[in-house]
Design a protein around this motif. Structure first.
Motif, mmCIF file in Angstrom:
data_model
loop_
_atom_site.group_PDB
_atom_site.id
_atom_site.type_symbol
_atom_site.label_atom_id
_atom_site.label_comp_id
_atom_site.label_asym_id
_atom_site.label_seq_id
_atom_site.Cartn_x
_atom_site.Cartn_y
_atom_site.Cartn_z
ATOM 1 N N UNK A 21 32.930 41.820 33.060
ATOM 2 C CA UNK A 21 32.665 40.395 33.241
ATOM 3 C C UNK A 21 33.704 39.753 34.158
ATOM 4 N N UNK A 22 34.969 40.053 33.918
ATOM 5 C CA UNK A 22 36.039 39.477 34.733
ATOM 6 C C UNK A 22 35.931 39.968 36.173
ATOM 7 N N UNK A 23 35.609 41.237 36.340
ATOM 8 C CA UNK A 23 35.475 41.792 37.687
ATOM 9 C C UNK A 23 34.364 41.082 38.462
ATOM 10 N N UNK A 24 33.215 40.880 37.819
ATOM 11 C CA UNK A 24 32.099 40.184 38.480
ATOM 12 C C UNK A 24 32.445 38.730 38.767
ATOM 13 N N UNK A 25 33.104 38.087 37.814
ATOM 14 C CA UNK A 25 33.472 36.684 37.989
ATOM 15 C C UNK A 25 34.441 36.513 39.153
ATOM 16 N N UNK A 26 35.399 37.424 39.283
ATOM 17 C CA UNK A 26 36.365 37.344 40.388
ATOM 18 C C UNK A 26 35.668 37.456 41.740
ATOM 19 N N UNK A 27 34.669 38.320 41.819
ATOM 20 C CA UNK A 27 33.936 38.479 43.079
ATOM 21 C C UNK A 27 33.196 37.194 43.449
ATOM 22 N N UNK A 28 32.632 36.541 42.431
ATOM 23 C CA UNK A 28 31.873 35.313 42.682
ATOM 24 C C UNK A 28 32.785 34.171 43.128
ATOM 25 N N UNK A 29 33.901 33.989 42.443
ATOM 26 C CA UNK A 29 34.754 32.848 42.785
ATOM 27 C C UNK A 29 35.483 33.073 44.108
ATOM 28 N N UNK A 30 35.660 34.337 44.492
ATOM 29 C CA UNK A 30 36.292 34.615 45.783
ATOM 30 C C UNK A 30 35.435 34.074 46.927
ATOM 31 N N UNK A 31 34.110 34.072 46.725
ATOM 32 C CA UNK A 31 33.213 33.517 47.739
ATOM 33 C C UNK A 31 33.390 32.007 47.885
ATOM 34 N N UNK A 32 33.991 31.383 46.858
ATOM 35 C CA UNK A 32 34.299 29.950 46.912
ATOM 36 C C UNK A 32 35.751 29.720 47.345
ATOM 37 N N UNK A 33 36.373 30.784 47.864
ATOM 38 C CA UNK A 33 37.775 30.730 48.304
ATOM 39 C C UNK A 33 38.741 30.431 47.166
ATOM 40 N N UNK A 34 38.368 30.864 45.965
ATOM 41 C CA UNK A 34 39.247 30.723 44.803
ATOM 42 C C UNK A 34 39.872 32.088 44.524
ATOM 43 N N UNK A 35 41.173 32.169 44.637
ATOM 44 C CA UNK A 35 41.872 33.432 44.446
ATOM 45 C C UNK A 35 42.138 33.677 42.962
ATOM 46 N N UNK A 36 42.440 34.934 42.634
ATOM 47 C CA UNK A 36 42.724 35.253 41.231
ATOM 48 C C UNK A 36 43.537 36.535 41.135
ATOM 49 N N UNK A 37 44.205 36.673 40.008
ATOM 50 C CA UNK A 37 44.860 37.926 39.646
ATOM 51 C C UNK A 37 44.438 38.270 38.222
ATOM 52 N N UNK A 38 44.645 39.518 37.825
ATOM 53 C CA UNK A 38 44.317 39.953 36.468
ATOM 54 C C UNK A 38 45.537 40.627 35.863
ATOM 55 N N UNK A 39 45.890 40.219 34.652
ATOM 56 C CA UNK A 39 46.980 40.841 33.910
ATOM 57 C C UNK A 39 46.383 41.665 32.775
ATOM 58 N N UNK A 40 46.476 42.986 32.888
ATOM 59 C CA UNK A 40 45.977 43.899 31.858
ATOM 60 C C UNK A 40 47.149 44.703 31.301
ATOM 61 N N UNK A 41 46.892 45.427 30.229
ATOM 62 C CA UNK A 41 47.885 46.367 29.726
ATOM 63 C C UNK A 41 47.413 47.779 30.010
ATOM 64 N N UNK A 42 48.315 48.616 30.458
ATOM 65 C CA UNK A 42 47.980 49.993 30.830
ATOM 66 C C UNK A 42 47.542 50.771 29.594
ATOM 67 N N UNK A 43 46.332 51.351 29.667
ATOM 68 C CA UNK A 43 45.806 52.110 28.532
ATOM 69 C C UNK A 43 45.525 53.565 28.886
ATOM 70 N N UNK A 44 45.213 53.839 30.129
ATOM 71 C CA UNK A 44 44.931 55.213 30.541
ATOM 72 C C UNK A 44 45.722 55.526 31.809
#
Length: 351
Positions: A21-44
């Motif tokens: 969901x977050x990945x798809x949302x980031x792609x959509x808002x980038x088209x509106x020139x809205x930048x983003x970063x994601x903070x995850x915790x390393x699991x694999x």
């Protein structure tokens, strides 16, 4: 505008990686020139930070601690993110899930004095997250009122925005008259597996021809397994729940949480598969589940069994209710709908 999506402690995503969901949302808002970063915790081992795409994996050695020690992992994840935030300078924080991602986004927003958005599974008015809301002096909005207020520019920008969880809609229909009832959740006090155990015992005493399949793991798993009855099957954690459900073909889903959890991922998925829902009448759960589209019960085995008997006696009515509930999910909680509304919200906040 730059949004920091905080998905640390995102427990359902044990395979690692950024939630779809977050990945798809980031792609959509980038088209509106809205930048983003994601903070995850390393699991694999495949979880490797990519600064070019704005995805940061934090190596948190305390990530898998069990309650009550998990809070230490939560705090360490928060501390390890400071240098990234200092470098990236986000203007908004969006916490994904109402648990640790929600806590961290609120605290980060308070520390850096930035607006906060939280994707929630339902607000527990007695819980720790609500305590943080009050500390943040935030007004809690549901998605529809948030969306409408933003479109009419009525929402104070300094306030917190709460939106529910969502899923990708499936055409699968897994309902059958199998007399098999599913519990899919973590085995902890909040998710209330003890009520399922008591319900199974009462069903056996009443000689009901039903079976209970409990899927998941957690602190209470061994205890429930030791005391389980012969009408219960405990699978443990499954990597492919959908494939298992295709074989089991459940007749109902037990949403017996002790807290209001009206848009948890597992609940939305079971509704998505056309499975009738028995839900405890807790908090705001009845905002989604009512006796018009599901089976509402109290936090007692007698009440749960009563709803099970109704489904057994009237499977056609149960299926009709499940279809009504799925339509609500399609209209309000689908990934497509929620991404569209998020994009609209972000677009207005960025002006």
């Amino acid at each position: 505008m730059k949004i920091a999506f905080v998905v640390m402690g995102y427990l359902p995503n044990d395979r690692g990686g950024v939630p779809i969901y977050i990945d798809k949302l980031r792609r959509e808002i980038l088209q509106k020139n809205i930048k983003s970063i994601v903070l995850c915790e390393k699991r694999t081992t495949n979880d490797v930070s990519d600064t070019d795409s704005g995805v940061y994996y934090i190596n948190n050695p305390l990530i898998n601690l069990i309650p009550p020690f998990r809070q230490f992992g939560f705090l360490l994840g928060l501390l390890l993110s400071f240098n990234i935030i200092f470098r990236e300078k986000p203007t908004h924080f969006h916490g994904h899930t109402s648990f640790y991602g929600g806590y961290q986004s609120i605290l980060l927003g308070l520390i850096y004095k930035k607006p906060i958005i939280v994707t929630c599974h339902g607000i527990d008015k007695q819980g720790r997250l609500y305590f943080l809301y009050k500390k943040a002096d935030c007004i809690i909005y549901q998605i529809e009122s948030t969306y409408k207020n933003l479109l009419s520019y009525k929402l104070p920008r300094s306030k917190l925005i709460e939106v529910p969880n969502c899923i990708d809609i499936s055409e699968l229909d897994l309902f059958s008259q199998s007399s098999n009832f599913i519990y899919l959740a973590r085995f902890d006090d909040m998710k209330n597996p003890h009520l399922v155990l008591e319900t199974a015992r009462l069903s056996k005493k009443l000689q009901l021809q039903v079976k209970f399949t409990l899927i998941g793991e957690g602190r209470l798993f061994d205890e429930i397994k030791i005391h389980s009855t012969n009408n219960m099957v405990l699978t443990g954690k499954l990597s492919k729940v959908e494939d298992y459900l295709k074989i089991v073909r459940p007749m109902g889903y037990l949403a017996v949480s002790k807290i209001e959890n009206y848009s948890s991922t597992s609940l939305l998925e079971m509704i998505n598969y056309g499975i009738p829902v028995i839900a405890t009448n807790v908090g705001e759960t009845t905002k989604l589940i009512t006796n018009e589209n599901g089976f509402v019960c109290d936090l007692t085995p007698e009440s749960v069994v009563e709803q099970i008997q109704l489904i057994l006696k009237h499977p056609d009515i149960a299926k009709s209710k499940a279809n009504k509930l799925k339509q609500i999910i399609v209209n309000q909680y689908s990934m497509t709908t929620m991404i569209y509304k998020h994009v609209q919200i972000y677009s207005i906040l960025s002006t």
